[in-house]
Design an enzyme around this catalytic site. Structure first.
Site, PDB file in Angstrom:
ATOM      1  N   THR A  36     -13.924 -10.320   2.191  1.00  0.00           N
ATOM      2  CA  THR A  36     -15.090 -11.455   2.986  1.00  0.00           C
ATOM      3  C   THR A  36     -15.442 -12.058   1.326  1.00  0.00           C
ATOM      4  OG1 THR A  36     -16.240  -9.478   3.879  1.00  0.00           O
ATOM      5  CG2 THR A  36     -18.182 -11.251   3.058  1.00  0.00           C
ATOM      6  N   GLY A  91     -17.959  -7.232  -1.780  1.00  0.00           N
ATOM      7  CA  GLY A  91     -18.331  -7.029  -0.024  1.00  0.00           C
ATOM      8  C   GLY A  91     -18.479  -5.675   0.525  1.00  0.00           C
ATOM      9  N   LYS A 103     -18.381   1.602   0.219  1.00  0.00           N
ATOM     10  CA  LYS A 103     -17.467   0.885   0.801  1.00  0.00           C
ATOM     11  C   LYS A 103     -16.032   1.312   0.240  1.00  0.00           C
ATOM     12  CE  LYS A 103     -18.504  -2.371  -3.024  1.00  0.00           C
ATOM     13  NZ  LYS A 103     -17.610  -3.793  -2.301  1.00  0.00           N
ATOM     14  N   GLY A 104     -14.853   0.852  -0.209  1.00  0.00           N
ATOM     15  CA  GLY A 104     -13.493   1.202  -0.419  1.00  0.00           C
ATOM     16  C   GLY A 104     -12.560   1.531   1.144  1.00  0.00           C
ATOM     17  N   GLY A 105     -13.173   0.028   1.952  1.00  0.00           N
ATOM     18  CA  GLY A 105     -12.183  -0.042   2.617  1.00  0.00           C
ATOM     19  C   GLY A 105     -10.731  -0.635   2.444  1.00  0.00           C
ATOM     20  N   GLY A 106     -10.335  -1.010   2.030  1.00  0.00           N
ATOM     21  CA  GLY A 106      -9.777  -1.740   1.596  1.00  0.00           C
ATOM     22  C   GLY A 106      -9.191  -1.140   0.245  1.00  0.00           C
ATOM     23  N   GLU A 112     -15.179  -1.379  -8.357  1.00  0.00           N
ATOM     24  CA  GLU A 112     -15.569  -2.315  -8.239  1.00  0.00           C
ATOM     25  C   GLU A 112     -17.612  -1.506  -8.125  1.00  0.00           C
ATOM     26  OE1 GLU A 112     -15.402  -2.290  -3.654  1.00  0.00           O
ATOM     27  OE2 GLU A 112     -14.614  -3.615  -3.594  1.00  0.00           O
TER      28      GLU A 112
HETATM   29  O1  R5P Z   1     -11.899  -1.440  -0.773  1.00  0.00           O
HETATM   30  C1  R5P Z   1     -12.766  -2.638  -0.482  1.00  0.00           C
HETATM   31  C2  R5P Z   1     -14.065  -2.792  -1.036  1.00  0.00           C
HETATM   32  O2  R5P Z   1     -14.818  -1.974  -1.056  1.00  0.00           O
HETATM   33  C3  R5P Z   1     -14.728  -4.225  -0.129  1.00  0.00           C
HETATM   34  O3  R5P Z   1     -15.444  -4.500  -0.776  1.00  0.00           O
HETATM   35  C4  R5P Z   1     -14.752  -3.568   1.114  1.00  0.00           C
HETATM   36  O4  R5P Z   1     -14.457  -2.545   1.773  1.00  0.00           O
HETATM   37  C5  R5P Z   1     -15.981  -5.045   2.308  1.00  0.00           C
HETATM   38  O5  R5P Z   1     -13.630  -5.639   2.272  1.00  0.00           O
HETATM   39  P1  R5P Z   1     -14.623  -6.732   3.780  1.00  0.00           P
HETATM   40  O6  R5P Z   1     -15.222  -7.317   2.828  1.00  0.00           O
HETATM   41  O7  R5P Z   1     -12.734  -6.590   4.102  1.00  0.00           O
HETATM   42  O8  R5P Z   1     -15.305  -6.235   5.433  1.00  0.00           O
END
Ligand code: R5P
Length: 284
Positions: A36, A91, A103-106, A112
């Protein structure tokens, strides 16, 4: 719902968030990670008229985004002492009604959190799938960054805290094995039942301290953070974003906000093309 809708929702939310919170005369701007934030950088680029704005990335991907947009990156540890970022955008994987975030899905969460805490204003941007009443409603796990040596020990401790099946995040791209973060640490994804908000605990929906199987957001975050081997927990919670913002704006108040990483505003791009704004005052 197609991917096109989701991407359009992300872009709409990013455009609105940047229009409301990016001041082209800012000195320092934090840039988060994920899919995002790409639209946030795109929107900033469209409005950026001042080449002296410095952008603080939250990891490798984030830094490349800044550079590829022709903006100027500065590393977190080069920010002068006591200087706060004007704003940080990021995001989120899920957001509850009290603006707590997962957070942390990526696999980005440690940098962050550093950047979010250092910003006068922390603003999140997400699509409609992330807009929930409680954390762990749709998003299944809490991402936790751990030192590799501690992996098994932390997993065992997470089971004791009530996580059913904490798992090491792996990658099958190029080389199979554990995924490594920008810090060369591992990520454990720990499932828990949906987390209570502080309002839920006040309303008697559960003790929220783990003793009856329920966890409140701040309590589980502190419990996990207290495990030896854990670098950071992918829960952004603590002080109300408005209170934290007021404290951060005061010179010398930096230490008072430790633990307050909630955004002051979350912009959700909706499936119908509209954007919903969630703040401490509710949603519009
Ligand atoms: O580890 C990734 C971060 O915390 C991202 O900001 C979070 O996972 C959201 O990612 P996305 O914008 O791809 O949904």
């Amino acid at each position: 719902m197609t991917d096109t809708n989701v991407e359009a929702a992300k872009r709409a939310a990013a455009q609105q968030a940047v229009a409301d919170h990016f001041d082209p005369s800012a000195s320092f701007v934090g840039i988060g990670s994920g899919t995002t934030i790409v639209y946030v950088v795109e929107a900033i680029k469209e409005r950026s008229t001042n080449p002296s704005v410095l952008f603080v990335p939250t990891g490798y991907q984030s830094r490349q985004l800044v550079i590829n947009a022709g903006l100027t990156p500065i590393s977190f540890d080069s920010i002068p002492d006591r200087v706060m970022l004007d704003v940080a955008f990021d995001g989120a994987d899920e957001v509850d009604t009290e603006l707590n975030c997962i957070k942390g899905g990526g696999a980005c969460l440690f940098q962050e959190k550093l950047v979010a805490e250092r910003a006068k204003k922390f603003v999140c941007v997400a699509d409609y799938r992330k807009r929930q009443d409680r954390l762990l409603t749709n998003w299944p796990t809490i991402p936790i960054e751990v030192a590799p040596l501690s992996q098994h020990k932390v997993e065992a401790s997470l089971r004791l805290l009530g996580s059913t099946n904490p798992k090491l995040r792996t990658t099958l791209l190029e080389k199979s094995g554990p995924l490594k973060t920008d810090q060369h640490f591992f990520i454990i994804d720990a499932p828990f039942p949906a987390l209570l908000t502080s309002a839920d605990v006040a309303a008697g929906k559960g003790k929220g301290d783990g003793s009856d199987g329920t966890w409140e957001v701040n309590n589980i975050s502190k419990a996990i953070k207290g495990l030896t081997g854990v670098l950071e927990v992918g829960i952004f919670s603590g002080m109300n974003g408005n209170d934290a913002q007021a404290l951060r704006a005061k010179d010398g108040a930096l230490s008072a906000v430790t633990g307050g990483q909630k955004p002051i505003a979350v912009y959700f791009g909706m499936a119908d093309g509209s954007v919903k704004l969630r703040t401490a005052d509710g949603e519009q």
